[in-house]
Enzyme design. Structure first.
Site, short mmCIF file in Angstrom:
data_model
loop_
_atom_site.label_atom_id
_atom_site.label_comp_id
_atom_site.label_asym_id
_atom_site.label_seq_id
_atom_site.Cartn_x
_atom_site.Cartn_y
_atom_site.Cartn_z
N HIS A 1 37.85 -22.07 -23.96
CA HIS A 1 36.41 -21.79 -24.22
C HIS A 1 36.45 -20.10 -24.75
CE1 HIS A 1 32.57 -20.64 -22.48
NE2 HIS A 1 32.22 -21.75 -22.29
N ASP B 1 41.84 -21.25 -15.91
CA ASP B 1 40.17 -21.26 -15.98
C ASP B 1 40.07 -22.83 -15.33
OD1 ASP B 1 37.85 -22.16 -16.81
OD2 ASP B 1 38.05 -21.40 -19.06
N GLN C 1 36.22 -26.57 -15.54
CA GLN C 1 35.91 -27.90 -16.08
C GLN C 1 36.81 -28.70 -14.98
OE1 GLN C 1 33.45 -28.94 -17.46
NE2 GLN C 1 33.00 -27.15 -18.61
N LYS D 1 28.68 -25.80 -12.00
CA LYS D 1 29.15 -27.31 -12.79
C LYS D 1 29.77 -27.98 -11.62
CE LYS D 1 30.98 -24.86 -16.65
NZ LYS D 1 30.11 -24.94 -18.10
N CYS E 1 31.27 -23.67 -27.28
CA CYS E 1 31.93 -22.15 -27.04
C CYS E 1 33.30 -22.28 -27.23
CB CYS E 1 31.55 -21.65 -25.83
SG CYS E 1 29.99 -21.17 -25.48
N1 PMP Z 1 35.58 -22.06 -19.33
C1 PMP Z 1 35.31 -23.26 -19.48
C2 PMP Z 1 36.42 -24.13 -19.81
C3 PMP Z 1 34.08 -23.63 -19.57
O1 PMP Z 1 33.66 -24.95 -19.76
C4 PMP Z 1 32.89 -22.77 -19.27
C5 PMP Z 1 31.42 -23.35 -19.37
N2 PMP Z 1 31.27 -24.03 -20.17
C6 PMP Z 1 33.41 -21.48 -19.06
C7 PMP Z 1 34.65 -21.05 -18.80
C8 PMP Z 1 32.38 -20.30 -18.77
O2 PMP Z 1 31.46 -20.73 -17.44
P1 PMP Z 1 30.27 -19.82 -16.96
O3 PMP Z 1 29.27 -19.95 -18.21
O4 PMP Z 1 29.64 -20.56 -15.76
O5 PMP Z 1 30.72 -18.59 -16.82
#
Ligand code: PMP
Length: 407
Positions: A124, A201, A204, A227, A365
């Site tokens: 991401h 990270d 997910q 999430k 993203c």
């Molecule tokens: N890493 C991953 C794998 C994600 O899916 C996301 C959210 N889509 C993020 C980071 C960022 O998370 P947040 O927007 O809650 O900071």
């Protein structure tokens, strides 16, 4: 295994699931972006705002102490939930993004020009751009692990990227596009055999599987409450104490200090050293209720139900003419990214929305991953514990119709 009756009971805690979209019963399949929030979390937020709101750690008065206790109980709950060794290792942030920025900025301040950080092509942007900002600041080099056609990491390449210049590896536990569950424990173990610390990270992974940071032995693990059926604006940075103690503060302000004079400032002990300013103490307290929700159902039950929905839906989806699924690893979480023929993901997304189906469209993203797959974006459907097989059928019906229109 959860029965249909169990799921209907669970759904009663989510009034939003009863709403309509485009005049149709809504089918919410955008859980990867954010999951819905059960009543017990919302009620806790309302309870605090109506009975107990006071700033934490700053007062001797009753309300302030009550609120501080709630915040710190939540920290302890999270510590237990992820099996961290101590509460000092649980830092509250605004989310996964801020947690990664904190590590890149603070832990990264020790890196020098030419040092190498290993990422993967499925990251991401939250796990790419903070490292690029660091690259701009101090000249580190980013090395990127590729994937195979199923969307699995090339582990041989991962191993081959380590050399005497490698200072960090940072990768996702589960891909937000492909759903691939990476073999993170083995990856951490390999990185450590080369003396390299690891950030995972977990944005997910944390909604779909139990996380044991001591078993993983990772140096940092980051995730977001929103999430995980929790409130927005709250995230967690788990870090090994030895690193957190060495790291300089990320932001300055209230809460993170021991003593301030214009000549010199000393910093608070962990975890507060990294929690400058008034935290979202209401959200933090309510996050504990979201973990209660998960624990009451049982993460194993949640994972089994989501997996059953995934298998059921994927098996039927492939019958839609021209449908391509991106991410077919055997170890996959309940995320389906797909395209139909040459149709644009936005058109498909709009046609699904018109039938009440909420899915995400676009690059998610993860633009470098889209480049690797040579596509502009995908449509992504993702499940949570409250989704039903009836909803999966509704989605399949809507998708078949949309695909026929776009043919
Ligand atoms: N890493 C991953 C794998 C994600 O899916 C996301 C959210 N889509 C993020 C980071 C960022 O998370 P947040 O927007 O809650 O900071």
């Amino acid at each position: 295994m959860l029965t249909d009756k169990d799921i209907l009971e669970i759904r009663k805690s989510f009034p939003i699931l009863n709403r309509e979209v485009s005049g149709k019963a809504m089918i919410y399949l955008d859980n990867t972006a954010t999951s819905q929030t059960p009543n017990k979390v919302v009620e806790e937020i309302a309870r605090i705002y109506t009975t107990s709101k006071a700033n934490v750690h700053r007062g001797v008065h009753t309300l302030s102490q009550e609120m501080t206790d709630l915040q710190e109980q939540s920290r302890e709950h999270i510590r237990r939930y992820i099996n961290a060794a101590s509460r000092e290792e649980v830092i509250f942030t605004r989310g996964t993004t801020e947690a990664i920025n904190l590590v890149a900025s603070s832990f990264g301040s020790r890196f020098q020009e030419g040092d190498e950080v290993i990422l993967t092509v499925m990251e991401h942007h939250a796990n790419i751009v903070p490292w690029q900002l660091l690259r701009d600041r101090c000249g580190i080099v980013l090395r990127v692990v590729n994937i195979n056609d199923k969307g699995e990491l090339d582990i041989e390449q991962f191993r081959s990227l380590f050399n005497e210049k490698t200072v960090m590896a940072s990768f996702c536990h589960v891909s937000n596009v492909l759903g691939t569950v990476n073999p993170v424990k083995e990856m951490v173990s390999f990185a450590h055999s080369k003396g390299v610390p690891v950030l995972i990270d977990g944005a997910q992974a944390s909604p779909h599987m139990l996380i044991d940071v001591r078993d993983l032995d990772c140096d940092f693990y980051v995730f977001s409450a929103h999430k995980m059926y929790g409130p927005t604006g709250i995230g967690v940075l788990y870090g090994k104490r030895k690193w957190l103690e060495e790291m300089p503060p990320y932001q300055g302000g209230g809460e993170m200090i021991a003593k301030v004079t214009f000549a010199h400032t000393t910093y608070a002990e962990l975890p507060f050293k990294f929690e400058a300013g008034t935290p979202d103490f209401v959200g933090i307290a309510a996050f504990s209720k979201a973990i209660d929700f998960i624990e009451e159902i049982g993460m194993d039950n949640i994972a089994a139900h989501e997996h059953a929905l995934l298998e059921y839906t994927q098996e039927k989806m492939v019958k839609v003419p021209g449908l391509r699924i991106f991410g077919t690893a055997p170890d996959k979480s309940a995320v389906i990214s797909f395209l139909v023929g040459r149709s644009h993901p936005y058109d498909l997304g709009l046609l699904l929305d018109k039938q009440g189906v909420e899915v995400r469209t676009g690059h998610h993203c993860a633009m470098p991953l889209m480049d690797r797959l040579d596509i502009p974006g995908t449509v992504r459907a993702s499940f949570a514990v409250y989704n039903t097989f009836e909803e999966a059928d509704g989605f399949l019906k809507a998708l078949t119709r949309a695909a026929a229109i776009l043919e």
